[in-house]
Design a protein around this motif. Structure first.
Motif, PDB file in Angstrom:
ATOM      1  N   THR A 161       0.839  -1.194   0.000  1.00  0.00           N
ATOM      2  CA  THR A 161       0.000   0.000   0.000  1.00  0.00           C
ATOM      3  C   THR A 161       0.876   1.247   0.000  1.00  0.00           C
ATOM      4  O   THR A 161       1.908   1.286   0.666  1.00  0.00           O
ATOM      5  CB  THR A 161      -0.914   0.030   1.249  1.00  0.00           C
ATOM      6  N   ILE A 162       0.438   2.260  -0.745  1.00  0.00           N
ATOM      7  CA  ILE A 162       1.127   3.541  -0.785  1.00  0.00           C
ATOM      8  C   ILE A 162       0.289   4.581  -0.058  1.00  0.00           C
ATOM      9  O   ILE A 162      -0.878   4.797  -0.400  1.00  0.00           O
ATOM     10  CB  ILE A 162       1.360   3.987  -2.239  1.00  0.00           C
ATOM     11  N   SER A 163       0.872   5.207   0.942  1.00  0.00           N
ATOM     12  CA  SER A 163       0.203   6.290   1.674  1.00  0.00           C
ATOM     13  C   SER A 163       1.135   7.491   1.714  1.00  0.00           C
ATOM     14  O   SER A 163       2.291   7.414   1.292  1.00  0.00           O
ATOM     15  CB  SER A 163      -0.148   5.848   3.103  1.00  0.00           C
ATOM     16  N   PHE A 164       0.639   8.615   2.227  1.00  0.00           N
ATOM     17  CA  PHE A 164       1.478   9.799   2.374  1.00  0.00           C
ATOM     18  C   PHE A 164       1.152  10.467   3.709  1.00  0.00           C
ATOM     19  O   PHE A 164      -0.011  10.572   4.102  1.00  0.00           O
ATOM     20  CB  PHE A 164       1.235  10.807   1.249  1.00  0.00           C
ATOM     21  N   GLY A 165       2.195  10.917   4.410  1.00  0.00           N
ATOM     22  CA  GLY A 165       1.986  11.618   5.670  1.00  0.00           C
ATOM     23  C   GLY A 165       3.234  11.562   6.529  1.00  0.00           C
ATOM     24  O   GLY A 165       4.280  11.052   6.111  1.00  0.00           O
ATOM     25  N   GLU A 166       3.111  12.070   7.714  1.00  0.00           N
ATOM     26  CA  GLU A 166       4.253  12.112   8.628  1.00  0.00           C
ATOM     27  C   GLU A 166       4.486  10.755   9.292  1.00  0.00           C
ATOM     28  O   GLU A 166       3.547  10.035   9.614  1.00  0.00           O
ATOM     29  CB  GLU A 166       4.019  13.167   9.702  1.00  0.00           C
ATOM     30  N   PHE A 167       5.759  10.445   9.476  1.00  0.00           N
ATOM     31  CA  PHE A 167       6.120   9.282  10.281  1.00  0.00           C
ATOM     32  C   PHE A 167       7.529   9.495  10.801  1.00  0.00           C
ATOM     33  O   PHE A 167       8.247  10.396  10.354  1.00  0.00           O
ATOM     34  CB  PHE A 167       6.004   7.976   9.478  1.00  0.00           C
ATOM     35  N   GLU A 168       7.897   8.697  11.757  1.00  0.00           N
ATOM     36  CA  GLU A 168       9.191   8.855  12.421  1.00  0.00           C
ATOM     37  C   GLU A 168      10.146   7.738  12.017  1.00  0.00           C
ATOM     38  O   GLU A 168       9.740   6.589  11.817  1.00  0.00           O
ATOM     39  CB  GLU A 168       9.006   8.826  13.945  1.00  0.00           C
ATOM     40  N   TYR A 169      11.398   8.113  11.895  1.00  0.00           N
ATOM     41  CA  TYR A 169      12.444   7.141  11.596  1.00  0.00           C
ATOM     42  C   TYR A 169      13.609   7.391  12.543  1.00  0.00           C
ATOM     43  O   TYR A 169      14.085   8.523  12.681  1.00  0.00           O
ATOM     44  CB  TYR A 169      12.925   7.295  10.150  1.00  0.00           C
ATOM     45  N   ARG A 170      14.021   6.372  13.233  1.00  0.00           N
ATOM     46  CA  ARG A 170      15.179   6.497  14.122  1.00  0.00           C
ATOM     47  C   ARG A 170      15.804   5.119  14.351  1.00  0.00           C
ATOM     48  O   ARG A 170      15.193   4.089  14.050  1.00  0.00           O
ATOM     49  CB  ARG A 170      14.756   7.114  15.460  1.00  0.00           C
ATOM     50  N   MET A 171      16.992   5.101  14.870  1.00  0.00           N
ATOM     51  CA  MET A 171      17.661   3.844  15.184  1.00  0.00           C
ATOM     52  C   MET A 171      17.302   3.419  16.608  1.00  0.00           C
ATOM     53  O   MET A 171      17.004   4.257  17.473  1.00  0.00           O
ATOM     54  CB  MET A 171      19.175   4.008  15.060  1.00  0.00           C
ATOM     55  N   ASP A 172      17.329   2.115  16.846  1.00  0.00           N
ATOM     56  CA  ASP A 172      17.046   1.640  18.195  1.00  0.00           C
ATOM     57  C   ASP A 172      18.249   1.918  19.101  1.00  0.00           C
ATOM     58  O   ASP A 172      19.263   2.484  18.675  1.00  0.00           O
ATOM     59  CB  ASP A 172      16.687   0.155  18.193  1.00  0.00           C
ATOM     60  N   GLN A 173      18.130   1.534  20.374  1.00  0.00           N
ATOM     61  CA  GLN A 173      19.179   1.843  21.349  1.00  0.00           C
ATOM     62  C   GLN A 173      20.515   1.212  20.997  1.00  0.00           C
ATOM     63  O   GLN A 173      21.577   1.761  21.312  1.00  0.00           O
ATOM     64  CB  GLN A 173      18.738   1.386  22.745  1.00  0.00           C
ATOM     65  N   SER A 174      20.469   0.080  20.308  1.00  0.00           N
ATOM     66  CA  SER A 174      21.724  -0.579  19.927  1.00  0.00           C
ATOM     67  C   SER A 174      22.408   0.129  18.760  1.00  0.00           C
ATOM     68  O   SER A 174      23.604  -0.052  18.526  1.00  0.00           O
ATOM     69  CB  SER A 174      21.466  -2.035  19.542  1.00  0.00           C
ATOM     70  N   GLY A 175      21.622   0.913  18.036  1.00  0.00           N
ATOM     71  CA  GLY A 175      22.161   1.599  16.872  1.00  0.00           C
ATOM     72  C   GLY A 175      22.294   0.718  15.644  1.00  0.00           C
ATOM     73  O   GLY A 175      22.861   1.133  14.632  1.00  0.00           O
ATOM     74  N   ASN A 176      21.745  -0.487  15.716  1.00  0.00           N
ATOM     75  CA  ASN A 176      21.887  -1.451  14.620  1.00  0.00           C
ATOM     76  C   ASN A 176      20.612  -1.623  13.790  1.00  0.00           C
ATOM     77  O   ASN A 176      20.670  -2.123  12.668  1.00  0.00           O
ATOM     78  CB  ASN A 176      22.302  -2.817  15.165  1.00  0.00           C
ATOM     79  N   HIS A 177      19.468  -1.234  14.342  1.00  0.00           N
ATOM     80  CA  HIS A 177      18.195  -1.501  13.671  1.00  0.00           C
ATOM     81  C   HIS A 177      17.356  -0.233  13.567  1.00  0.00           C
ATOM     82  O   HIS A 177      17.140   0.455  14.568  1.00  0.00           O
ATOM     83  CB  HIS A 177      17.406  -2.569  14.442  1.00  0.00           C
ATOM     84  N   PRO A 178      16.858   0.059  12.342  1.00  0.00           N
ATOM     85  CA  PRO A 178      15.988   1.224  12.184  1.00  0.00           C
ATOM     86  C   PRO A 178      14.575   0.939  12.688  1.00  0.00           C
ATOM     87  O   PRO A 178      14.097  -0.196  12.602  1.00  0.00           O
ATOM     88  CB  PRO A 178      15.996   1.456  10.667  1.00  0.00           C
ATOM     89  N   ILE A 179      13.935   1.945  13.203  1.00  0.00           N
ATOM     90  CA  ILE A 179      12.562   1.832  13.690  1.00  0.00           C
ATOM     91  C   ILE A 179      11.710   2.867  12.955  1.00  0.00           C
ATOM     92  O   ILE A 179      12.074   4.040  12.869  1.00  0.00           O
ATOM     93  CB  ILE A 179      12.482   2.085  15.207  1.00  0.00           C
ATOM     94  N   TYR A 180      10.564   2.423  12.435  1.00  0.00           N
ATOM     95  CA  TYR A 180       9.642   3.314  11.740  1.00  0.00           C
ATOM     96  C   TYR A 180       8.309   3.303  12.477  1.00  0.00           C
ATOM     97  O   TYR A 180       7.794   2.247  12.814  1.00  0.00           O
ATOM     98  CB  TYR A 180       9.411   2.842  10.300  1.00  0.00           C
ATOM     99  N   PHE A 181       7.730   4.467  12.678  1.00  0.00           N
ATOM    100  CA  PHE A 181       6.397   4.532  13.269  1.00  0.00           C
ATOM    101  C   PHE A 181       5.779   5.884  12.946  1.00  0.00           C
ATOM    102  O   PHE A 181       6.475   6.843  12.603  1.00  0.00           O
ATOM    103  CB  PHE A 181       6.447   4.305  14.782  1.00  0.00           C
ATOM    104  N   GLY A 182       4.450   5.944  13.040  1.00  0.00           N
ATOM    105  CA  GLY A 182       3.757   7.185  12.730  1.00  0.00           C
ATOM    106  C   GLY A 182       2.487   6.940  11.938  1.00  0.00           C
ATOM    107  O   GLY A 182       2.192   5.812  11.517  1.00  0.00           O
ATOM    108  N   ARG A 183       1.713   8.012  11.718  1.00  0.00           N
ATOM    109  CA  ARG A 183       0.397   7.900  11.096  1.00  0.00           C
ATOM    110  C   ARG A 183       0.446   7.264   9.712  1.00  0.00           C
ATOM    111  O   ARG A 183      -0.325   6.355   9.399  1.00  0.00           O
ATOM    112  CB  ARG A 183      -0.244   9.290  10.992  1.00  0.00           C
ATOM    113  N   ALA A 184       1.347   7.754   8.853  1.00  0.00           N
ATOM    114  CA  ALA A 184       1.406   7.236   7.480  1.00  0.00           C
ATOM    115  C   ALA A 184       1.763   5.749   7.453  1.00  0.00           C
ATOM    116  O   ALA A 184       1.206   4.978   6.668  1.00  0.00           O
ATOM    117  CB  ALA A 184       2.418   8.032   6.664  1.00  0.00           C
ATOM    118  N   PHE A 185       2.681   5.357   8.316  1.00  0.00           N
ATOM    119  CA  PHE A 185       3.116   3.966   8.372  1.00  0.00           C
ATOM    120  C   PHE A 185       1.976   3.070   8.850  1.00  0.00           C
ATOM    121  O   PHE A 185       1.717   1.999   8.283  1.00  0.00           O
ATOM    122  CB  PHE A 185       4.316   3.850   9.297  1.00  0.00           C
ATOM    123  N   ILE A 186       1.283   3.502   9.897  1.00  0.00           N
ATOM    124  CA  ILE A 186       0.171   2.722  10.444  1.00  0.00           C
ATOM    125  C   ILE A 186      -0.979   2.650   9.451  1.00  0.00           C
ATOM    126  O   ILE A 186      -1.606   1.601   9.267  1.00  0.00           O
ATOM    127  CB  ILE A 186      -0.308   3.334  11.784  1.00  0.00           C
TER     128      ILE A 186
END
Length: 207
Positions: free
Chosen positions: A37-62
């Motif tokens: 699915t293709i959506s558009f909107g704000e979402f967050e991208y950051r690395m986890d505490q280990s710095g090895n894995h990206p985390i995505y979350f936010g309205r567009a992603f959900i």
């Protein structure tokens, strides 16, 4: 795809629609059924505490995740959050996005079913297309992917049909997708694509 600067850019819609179709076609050409699915909107991208894995979350992603989970087909949907701003910015370019087979078909819930076979349609509509074009060593691999993906869907659906399998969750997805393609492509393009496949197969041009 994401950008640091907030705002909607028409280029982003065109890019993600084209990339989505190409990825779908490439995977399906290898026998890997996918859905997205293709959506558009704000979402967050950051690395986890280990710095090895990206985390995505936010309205567009959900929004994209929830919409994708509801679908019972093999393909890509475009949510109103993605296509409506583009149509608003380009009213003359796409008078009705839901009735233009280059893009897809709009449902009652305003979700657009993406037609992924961009190169297939482009070759069909080309004035210069001929069997000589098909025999070129530089034949577009994106077109080959489209043909192979198209045939994979049709042959798999036909197998379920011959087995009398119409109601299992997997069979339903193939039947629904094939019905959509029958509608959006039309008999002329489908017959042409089938004849092209036979030509490519006969001349060993499908590798």
């Amino acid at each position: 795809m994401y950008q640091d600067k907030p705002g909607y850019g028409d280029w982003a819609f065109l890019d993600i629609y084209a990339i989505g179709g190409m990825l779908f076609s490439a995977l399906l050409s290898q026998g890997l059924a996918v859905r997205g699915t293709i959506s558009f909107g704000e979402f967050e991208y950051r690395m986890d505490q280990s710095g090895n894995h990206p985390i995505y979350f936010g309205r567009a992603f959900i929004e994209a995740y929830q919409a994708e989970q509801k679908e019972k087909w093999i393909g890509i949907t475009i949510l109103p959050s993605a296509w409506k701003p583009y149509k608003k910015n380009n009213p003359g370019l796409i008078p009705d996005i839901g009735k233009h087979n280059t893009w897809g078909s709009q449902r009652r819930d305003e979700i657009v079913l993406l037609n992924p076979f961009i190169k297939l349609i482009a070759y069909y509509q080309s004035d210069d297309f001929s069997n000589d074009t098909l025999q070129q060593s530089t034949l577009d691999y994106l077109f080959i992917n489209d043909i192979k993906a198209f045939i994979f869907l049709r042959e798999t659906t036909q197998k379920y049909r011959e087995q009398g399998e119409f109601s299992s969750s997997t069979a339903v997805k193939y039947h629904a997708t094939s019905a959509f393609l029958d509608q959006i492509l039309g008999k002329s393009i489908i017959d042409w694509a089938l004849s092209v496949f036979e030509f490519l197969k006969k001349n060993s041009l499908l590798s």
